[in-house]
Design an enzyme around this catalytic site. Structure first.
Site, short mmCIF file in Angstrom:
data_model
loop_
_atom_site.label_atom_id
_atom_site.label_comp_id
_atom_site.label_asym_id
_atom_site.label_seq_id
_atom_site.Cartn_x
_atom_site.Cartn_y
_atom_site.Cartn_z
N ASN A 108 10.12 -3.22 -2.92
CA ASN A 108 9.38 -3.56 -1.72
C ASN A 108 8.33 -2.50 -1.48
OD1 ASN A 108 8.52 -4.54 0.74
ND2 ASN A 108 10.42 -4.14 1.84
N HIS A 110 6.06 -0.61 1.34
CA HIS A 110 6.08 -0.37 2.78
C HIS A 110 4.89 0.51 3.14
CE1 HIS A 110 7.60 0.19 6.80
NE2 HIS A 110 7.69 1.50 6.65
#
Ligand code: GRF
Length: 202
Positions: A108, A110
């Protein structure tokens, strides 16, 4: 061997677009085999369609429980047999069912320097805190909120006249470069986790 990527998005998909563009070069070592979203009618899905990449949508509200959504999402992703799942602006937390299937090979991005400013408003929280530098983080997704093992980070200065939008756009320039570079190296060289340390290369 070309690494198979499934990318999950929730919005404009500029990180996805950067990956699509990079994958056009066979030397990059990866291809986006599908794009999934938690909602319809977003630019991220349009980008995939323009690139001729299959898409799917799994809306939480279409399922009787969050857990059912989580497992349905995992099933939709599994149908494309990914080597790596990339959450790029995906605004839902994946749960135990998804992580049982894809934990350890889901990353992911971020828009903050973890462990600072986890959650949905990284750029706003950094600006409100008054930091002079922030940035972006690519990590291996675990059961927490932006708590996974870090694979890459990039530092971005905060300017005195920044608002949330100008700061987030500056972060996204660095974020797209970080994502393309790191995912490409993961695809070509592999990666490993040693305790809390994420390392590229086998
Ligand atoms: C990215 O900064 C991502 O880290 C955050 O939202 C933004 C999505 O941008 N969660 P895009 O959809 O890739 O343009």
């Amino acid at each position: 061997m070309t690494a198979r990527l499934v990318v999950l998005v929730s919005g404009s998909g500029t990180n996805l677009q950067a990956l699509l563009d990079a994958c056009a070069d066979p030397a990059y070592g990866a291809s986006v085999v599908a794009v999934g979203a938690d909602r319809d009618d977003i630019e991220g899905l349009a980008r995939a369609e323009r690139a001729g990449v299959p898409t799917f949508v799994a809306r939480v509200g279409d399922f009787s429980s969050r857990d059912h959504w989580d497992r349905a999402l995992a099933d939709k992703v599994a149908a494309f047999e990914p080597d790596l799942v990339v959450l790029a602006g995906f605004m839902k937390l994946v749960g135990p069912g998804f992580l049982a299937a894809f934990g350890g090979r889901t990353v992911n991005t971020h828009p903050a320097l973890s462990p600072s400013f986890p959650g949905m408003h990284g750029p706003r929280d950094a600006l409100d805190y008054g930091v002079k530098v922030t940035g972006c983080t690519l990590f291996v997704v675990d059961e927490g909120v932006d708590t996974g093992v870090i694979l890459a980070q990039s530092v971005v200065p905060v300017q005195d006249d920044d608002d949330v939008e100008s700061l987030h756009e500056r972060i996204k320039v660095a974020e797209r470069a970080m994502l393309v570079d790191t995912v490409g190296r993961m695809a070509r060289e592999g990666f490993r986790v040693e305790g809390r340390r994420g390392l590229l290369g086998r």
